[in-house]
Design a protein around this motif. Structure first.
Motif, PDB file in Angstrom:
ATOM      1  N   TRP A  17       0.831  -1.204   0.000  1.00  0.00           N
ATOM      2  CA  TRP A  17       0.000   0.000   0.000  1.00  0.00           C
ATOM      3  C   TRP A  17       0.872   1.263   0.000  1.00  0.00           C
ATOM      4  O   TRP A  17       0.569   2.241  -0.701  1.00  0.00           O
ATOM      5  CB  TRP A  17      -0.932   0.015   1.208  1.00  0.00           C
ATOM      6  CG  TRP A  17      -2.149  -0.821   1.024  1.00  0.00           C
ATOM      7  CD1 TRP A  17      -2.372  -2.060   1.538  1.00  0.00           C
ATOM      8  CD2 TRP A  17      -3.302  -0.495   0.255  1.00  0.00           C
ATOM      9  NE1 TRP A  17      -3.594  -2.536   1.137  1.00  0.00           N
ATOM     10  CE2 TRP A  17      -4.198  -1.576   0.348  1.00  0.00           C
ATOM     11  CE3 TRP A  17      -3.669   0.607  -0.500  1.00  0.00           C
ATOM     12  CZ2 TRP A  17      -5.425  -1.585  -0.285  1.00  0.00           C
ATOM     13  CZ3 TRP A  17      -4.904   0.597  -1.122  1.00  0.00           C
ATOM     14  CH2 TRP A  17      -5.759  -0.484  -1.022  1.00  0.00           C
ATOM     15  N   THR A  18       1.949   1.242   0.751  1.00  0.00           N
ATOM     16  CA  THR A  18       2.856   2.387   0.792  1.00  0.00           C
ATOM     17  C   THR A  18       3.511   2.609  -0.568  1.00  0.00           C
ATOM     18  O   THR A  18       3.577   3.738  -1.067  1.00  0.00           O
ATOM     19  CB  THR A  18       3.944   2.181   1.872  1.00  0.00           C
ATOM     20  OG1 THR A  18       3.318   1.941   3.119  1.00  0.00           O
ATOM     21  CG2 THR A  18       4.847   3.384   1.964  1.00  0.00           C
ATOM     22  N   LEU A  19       3.987   1.534  -1.173  1.00  0.00           N
ATOM     23  CA  LEU A  19       4.605   1.638  -2.495  1.00  0.00           C
ATOM     24  C   LEU A  19       3.612   2.154  -3.534  1.00  0.00           C
ATOM     25  O   LEU A  19       3.928   3.045  -4.328  1.00  0.00           O
ATOM     26  CB  LEU A  19       5.162   0.280  -2.923  1.00  0.00           C
ATOM     27  CG  LEU A  19       5.842   0.250  -4.295  1.00  0.00           C
ATOM     28  CD1 LEU A  19       7.092   1.114  -4.268  1.00  0.00           C
ATOM     29  CD2 LEU A  19       6.147  -1.171  -4.691  1.00  0.00           C
ATOM     30  N   SER A  20       2.399   1.630  -3.516  1.00  0.00           N
ATOM     31  CA  SER A  20       1.397   2.085  -4.491  1.00  0.00           C
ATOM     32  C   SER A  20       1.009   3.547  -4.236  1.00  0.00           C
ATOM     33  O   SER A  20       0.793   4.316  -5.171  1.00  0.00           O
ATOM     34  CB  SER A  20       0.173   1.186  -4.474  1.00  0.00           C
ATOM     35  OG  SER A  20      -0.447   1.230  -3.211  1.00  0.00           O
ATOM     36  N   ALA A  21       0.938   3.948  -2.957  1.00  0.00           N
ATOM     37  CA  ALA A  21       0.637   5.354  -2.643  1.00  0.00           C
ATOM     38  C   ALA A  21       1.746   6.267  -3.132  1.00  0.00           C
ATOM     39  O   ALA A  21       1.486   7.356  -3.656  1.00  0.00           O
ATOM     40  CB  ALA A  21       0.425   5.523  -1.142  1.00  0.00           C
ATOM     41  N   LEU A  22       3.000   5.835  -2.999  1.00  0.00           N
ATOM     42  CA  LEU A  22       4.118   6.647  -3.490  1.00  0.00           C
ATOM     43  C   LEU A  22       4.091   6.764  -5.010  1.00  0.00           C
ATOM     44  O   LEU A  22       4.341   7.839  -5.567  1.00  0.00           O
ATOM     45  CB  LEU A  22       5.448   6.045  -3.027  1.00  0.00           C
ATOM     46  CG  LEU A  22       5.761   6.191  -1.542  1.00  0.00           C
ATOM     47  CD1 LEU A  22       7.037   5.424  -1.195  1.00  0.00           C
ATOM     48  CD2 LEU A  22       5.901   7.652  -1.175  1.00  0.00           C
ATOM     49  N   VAL A  23       3.778   5.684  -5.704  1.00  0.00           N
ATOM     50  CA  VAL A  23       3.704   5.714  -7.171  1.00  0.00           C
ATOM     51  C   VAL A  23       2.578   6.635  -7.626  1.00  0.00           C
ATOM     52  O   VAL A  23       2.760   7.479  -8.517  1.00  0.00           O
ATOM     53  CB  VAL A  23       3.540   4.286  -7.740  1.00  0.00           C
ATOM     54  CG1 VAL A  23       3.197   4.321  -9.216  1.00  0.00           C
ATOM     55  CG2 VAL A  23       4.806   3.480  -7.511  1.00  0.00           C
ATOM     56  N   VAL A  24       1.418   6.504  -7.017  1.00  0.00           N
ATOM     57  CA  VAL A  24       0.285   7.365  -7.366  1.00  0.00           C
ATOM     58  C   VAL A  24       0.612   8.822  -7.039  1.00  0.00           C
ATOM     59  O   VAL A  24       0.318   9.724  -7.825  1.00  0.00           O
ATOM     60  CB  VAL A  24      -0.998   6.894  -6.643  1.00  0.00           C
ATOM     61  CG1 VAL A  24      -2.101   7.936  -6.763  1.00  0.00           C
ATOM     62  CG2 VAL A  24      -1.460   5.576  -7.204  1.00  0.00           C
ATOM     63  N   GLY A  25       1.229   9.064  -5.907  1.00  0.00           N
ATOM     64  CA  GLY A  25       1.631  10.425  -5.534  1.00  0.00           C
ATOM     65  C   GLY A  25       2.599  11.030  -6.537  1.00  0.00           C
ATOM     66  O   GLY A  25       2.498  12.208  -6.881  1.00  0.00           O
ATOM     67  N   TYR A  26       3.539  10.219  -7.013  1.00  0.00           N
ATOM     68  CA  TYR A  26       4.493  10.707  -8.011  1.00  0.00           C
ATOM     69  C   TYR A  26       3.777  11.121  -9.291  1.00  0.00           C
ATOM     70  O   TYR A  26       4.048  12.183  -9.851  1.00  0.00           O
ATOM     71  CB  TYR A  26       5.532   9.619  -8.308  1.00  0.00           C
ATOM     72  CG  TYR A  26       6.438   9.959  -9.469  1.00  0.00           C
ATOM     73  CD1 TYR A  26       7.462  10.877  -9.325  1.00  0.00           C
ATOM     74  CD2 TYR A  26       6.239   9.374 -10.711  1.00  0.00           C
ATOM     75  CE1 TYR A  26       8.284  11.206 -10.389  1.00  0.00           C
ATOM     76  CE2 TYR A  26       7.059   9.686 -11.781  1.00  0.00           C
ATOM     77  CZ  TYR A  26       8.074  10.598 -11.621  1.00  0.00           C
ATOM     78  OH  TYR A  26       8.884  10.929 -12.673  1.00  0.00           O
ATOM     79  N   PHE A  27       2.846  10.285  -9.762  1.00  0.00           N
ATOM     80  CA  PHE A  27       2.141  10.603 -10.993  1.00  0.00           C
ATOM     81  C   PHE A  27       1.226  11.820 -10.823  1.00  0.00           C
ATOM     82  O   PHE A  27       1.081  12.629 -11.739  1.00  0.00           O
ATOM     83  CB  PHE A  27       1.360   9.393 -11.511  1.00  0.00           C
ATOM     84  CG  PHE A  27       2.238   8.378 -12.167  1.00  0.00           C
ATOM     85  CD1 PHE A  27       2.950   8.686 -13.321  1.00  0.00           C
ATOM     86  CD2 PHE A  27       2.368   7.106 -11.635  1.00  0.00           C
ATOM     87  CE1 PHE A  27       3.766   7.749 -13.926  1.00  0.00           C
ATOM     88  CE2 PHE A  27       3.178   6.169 -12.242  1.00  0.00           C
ATOM     89  CZ  PHE A  27       3.890   6.489 -13.394  1.00  0.00           C
TER      90      PHE A  27
END
Length: 103
Positions: A17-27
Motif C-alpha cells: 500500500w505504501t509503495l502504491s501510494a508513493l507511485v500514485v503520488g508521483y504521478f
C-alpha cells in the motif's frame, strides 16, 4: 513462527500500500507540475494568448501597409501619399509647411 507470520501478514500489505501510494503520488505530482502538467499548460495558454494578440496587431499593420502600397501602385496614384513619401525620402519641405522638431 506465528509471530513472523502475523508480522508478514501486516508488513507485506502495508509495504504494498505504501509503495502504491508513493507511485500514485508521483504521478499526481507530475500531472500538476511536470513538463506537460497543468501549470505548464496554463503557461502555454497565456503565451498563446499573447502571441495571438501580437499576430492581430501585425495583421492590422500589414493591412494598412498593403493599402498604402496599393495606392502607390494603382493606375491613379494618390498625390498626397506620393508627395508625403517624396518629402520624407528627399528630406525637403515646402515653404508654407510648419516644421516641428522634437527631441
Amino acid at each position: 513462527m506465528v509471530v513472523r507470520r502475523r508480522v508478514r501478514m501486516v508488513v507485506l500489505p502495508l509495504g504494498l500500500w505504501t509503495l502504491s501510494a508513493l507511485v500514485v503520488g508521483y504521478f499526481v505530482w507530475q500531472a500538476e507540475s511536470g513538463n506537460r502538467g497543468l501549470e505548464a499548460k496554463k503557461a502555454l495558454k497565456i503565451r498563446a494568448y499573447g502571441l495571438n494578440q501580437e499576430l492581430a496587431a501585425v495583421r492590422a499593420e500589414r493591412a494598412t501597409w498593403e493599402h498604402r502600397v496599393a495606392l502607390l501602385k494603382s493606375d491613379q496614384i494618390d498625390r498626397d501619399l506620393l508627395e508625403e513619401r517624396a518629402r520624407i525620402v528627399l528630406g525637403r519641405v515646402h515653404a508654407n509647411d510648419v516644421v516641428i522638431i522634437t527631441p
